[in-house]
Design an enzyme around this catalytic site. Structure first.
Site, mmCIF file in Angstrom:
data_model
loop_
_atom_site.group_PDB
_atom_site.id
_atom_site.type_symbol
_atom_site.label_atom_id
_atom_site.label_comp_id
_atom_site.label_asym_id
_atom_site.label_seq_id
_atom_site.Cartn_x
_atom_site.Cartn_y
_atom_site.Cartn_z
ATOM 1 C CE LYS A 83 55.684 -36.168 -27.721
ATOM 2 N NZ LYS A 83 57.111 -36.065 -28.110
ATOM 3 C CD GLU A 88 58.313 -38.434 -35.139
ATOM 4 O OE1 GLU A 88 58.200 -37.779 -36.194
ATOM 5 O OE2 GLU A 88 58.493 -37.901 -34.020
ATOM 6 C CB SER A 91 55.015 -34.721 -20.144
ATOM 7 O OG SER A 91 55.089 -36.108 -19.870
#
Lengths: 265, 403
Positions: free
Chosen positions: B99, B121, B387
């Protein structure tokens, strides 16, 4: 009479239009005509019938909550339109919903059903003119008005588009933000109205953050009308009570309508 | 074969001028946001073409995020499954997931645009933590919207965000998960658009976000492609990633999309099973519709109301998906499937016990097909995008595994 003609006639008579919004199905759907009659009795010139959506990201807390309550009752777009079609509407009305509902029904079918049930137009809150080619074709084929929103942030080229692709009226958003009486309309809305009026003869109605007669008369000094939504949604939720509160609702609308008259004084 | 059958248009290109990947994407937003989206698109184009912006992005990716992340050969899992399994280690990025690639890039973009306030968010909290992290580093105000349910199941990440100086706003409307956090972030943005940049964490939302996020996340596959070729002298047979909104997957697929021989798989959250209806698999079991600004596959009922989702993984618990994935699905370029909660938890345990890697619940979904359908991969080389790391999920794991 077309919606645009209706609103222009009111303007030409020296007063302004009062539009009011409520969420269909927040009260039992079989009372929808009683609600509309109570609003019409109070002098509403235009009624926006809110079609509830699960993810209303253009709405403040009041309309969000009313949408959730309505959906929990089992309200659907099809049921609302079916119920509306059972009786002739006493004043002009339009539908206000979100794009996905129209897409899932099919733009043509949605526009047709709107027309068939006696509504004169539709607003899709998250549809901008840039994405509206297919919707415009469908709406024109069904002869219903397409109302787009103009915002204080809209650039001049965007306002041109909103003005040329809107029919019925232009819905001017008083401020950045979501719907709701929590944040009231600012005095600066005059600038946006002037920018729109420099581009079109179509009526301009102002909404978002308008809940009192004072605010109605403030925006009506410059615009052709005002839209009151969240405050009415709240009032219906608090007082409607299966129609027992219809007088209160009518009185509230009367107080708003009064504010659209005698603006010069 | 028709004589007119031409080469399909290359994948992974810029969306068209209206932000469409084929028929998917677009801009379904309130008018108020349109000028901001246009500004964002043109600022991103200018920045992305500006060598000094790229240099700055690359600099922080190396110095701060810790890139390039390695590829690890998973020898014991390979033995168990009967194929050669490699992992691209996004879990080793600073803050513990991919991210931050996107959060960093968008933060640099916000600085360039002169926006001093950032909103985001978050579902699993990894995007929220990444955003809070870069905001701390570059001195920007940060507000993160998080569903109330997620603030409980990903409590650790709430603590991290607060420690980083971000304000975490718990969202108690609707399903109290990622979808509603995004609704609330959009309401904030539409109100404060002039001062605020909204860092969307996924490859979803209105144009230019799906494109912008893909470009920023494509560092994953740019690295992975050259690393794998250097390691093995060829491309892997398979590339697999989990898909929620789809940012790690699109970043991991991007550089492989036009490698025709390489098969790609996206794994959605099957929740309690597709037949139960309690899942978060719009590509596998949904239909196209509009949510959060773009036209893409969506979990919805016949009236167009968005359905409630379920997944053990907060990061995949979302009813929509980025529009480019919808294009890749319909074109048949990527095979999308779903792994249910139990399959993901089984894969999580395998990875922990056989390889000493505790991955995030989200990432575990990407490994699940190896164990549920080993025949499909037998004898082949498989590169899985790992991830994120699993620290954030340990409280839930303790409960589920009864530790």
């Amino acid at each position: 009479m077309t919606l645009q003609k209706h609103l222009s006639t009111i303007r030409d008579s020296g007063e302004k239009s009062l539009a009011v919004f409520f969420t269909a199905g927040d009260q039992p759907l079989d009372q929808i005509h009683s609600i509309i009659e109570a609003l019409a009795d109070g002098g509403a010139d235009l009624i926006e019938v809110g079609i509830p959506f699960s993810d209303p990201y253009g709405e403040g807390p009041t309309i969000q909550s009313s949408s959730m309550r309505s959906l929990l009752r089992g309200t659907t777009t099809a049921l609302i339109l079916e119920k509306l079609s059972e009786k002739k509407l006493p004043v002009p009305a339009i539908a206000m919903g979100y794009t996905n509902q129209a897409i899932q029904m099919g733009y043509s079918a949605y526009a047709n059903r709107i027309k068939e049930c006696g509504l004169q137009g539709a607003i899709l809150s998250d549809l901008v003119p840039d994405e509206a080619d297919d919707w415009l074709v469908a709406a024109q084929a069904s002869q219903i008005a397409t109302i787009f929103l103009a915002a204080p942030t809209s650039t001049d080229p965007r306002l041109e588009q909103v003005c040329s692709k809107s029919s019925g009226f232009i819905y001017a958003v008083s401020r950045t933000g979501v719907t709701g009486a929590e944040n009231s309309a600012p005095l600066s809305v005059q600038r946006l109205i002037e920018r729109i009026k420099a581009r079109t003869q179509k009526p301009v109605l102002v909404g978002f953050g308008i809940s009192t007669p004072e605010q109605v008369s403030m925006v009506c000094k410059h615009a052709d009308g005002a839209v009151v939504g969240s405050k009415l949604v709240q009032l219906l939720n608090d007082t409607w009570d299966n129609g027992r509160g219809s007088k209160t609702v009518t009185e509230f609308i009367k107080s708003l309508k009064l504010a659209t008259r005698n603006l010069s004084s | 074969m028709s004589v007119n059958a031409e080469q399909p248009a290359p994948f992974g290109v810029r969306p068209d001028s209206r932000g469409r990947f084929g028929e998917f994407g677009g801009q379904y937003v309130p008018e108020t946001l349109m000028p901001a989206l246009a500004e964002l698109a043109s600022e991103f184009d200018a920045a992305w073409a500006d060598p000094s912006f790229r240099q700055s992005f690359d600099h922080y990716l190396a110095e701060y995020v810790g890139r390039p992340t390695p590829i690890t050969f998973l020898s014991r899992i390979s033995q168990e499954v009967g194929c050669q399994v490699y992992a691209k280690r996004e879990d080793l990025c600073h803050t513990g997931a991919h991210k931050i690639n996107n959060a960093l890039g968008q933060c640099l973009l916000a600085l360039r645009m002169g926006k001093k306030r950032i909103i985001a968010e978050t579902g699993a909290g990894q995007h929220g933590v990444a955003t809070a992290t870069v905001c701390a580093k570059f001195g920007l105000q940060c507000v993160v919207y998080m569903g109330e349910e997620d603030t409980v199941r990903q409590r650790l990440n709430v603590v991290r965000m607060k420690l980083l100086g971000a304000e975490v706003r718990s969202v108690s409307t609707g399903t109290k998960t990622l979808k509603d956090a995004m609704n609330e972030a959009m309401r904030d943005w539409v109100t404060n658009v002039e001062s605020t940049h909204y860092i969307i964490g996924s490859a979803a939302g209105p144009h230019p976000y799906p494109y912008l996020v893909r470009e920023l996340q494509s560092v994953i596959s740019k690295e992975a492609r050259s690393q794998f070729i250097e390691l093995k002298g060829q491309l892997p047979d398979w590339g697999i990633a989990c898909v929620g909104g789809g940012s790690n997957a699109i970043g991991f697929f991007a550089s492989f999309l036009n490698d025709k021989g390489m098969k790609l798989m996206g794994v959605e959250a099957g929740g309690l099973g597709l037949s139960s209806g309690k899942h978060a698999a719009p590509l596998t079991a949904g239909s196209p519709g509009v949510l959060h600004g773009s036209f893409s596959y969506l979990m919805q009922d016949g009236d167009g109301q968005v359905l409630e989702t379920h997944s053990v993984s907060a990061g995949l618990d979302y009813p929509g998906v980025g529009p480019e994935h919808s294009q890749l699905k319909d074109a048949g370029r990527v095979e999308y499937t779903a792994a249910d909660d139990q399959q993901a938890l089984d894969a999580l345990q395998k990875l922990a016990r056989l390889e000493g890697i505790i991955c995030a619940f989200e990432s575990a979904h990407a490994f699940a097909p190896l164990f549920s359908n080993p025949a499909k991969f037998k004898g082949q080389t498989v590169l899985v995008n790992l991830s994120g790391r699993g620290d954030k999920d340990m409280e839930t794991a303790a409960r589920l595994f009864e530790f």
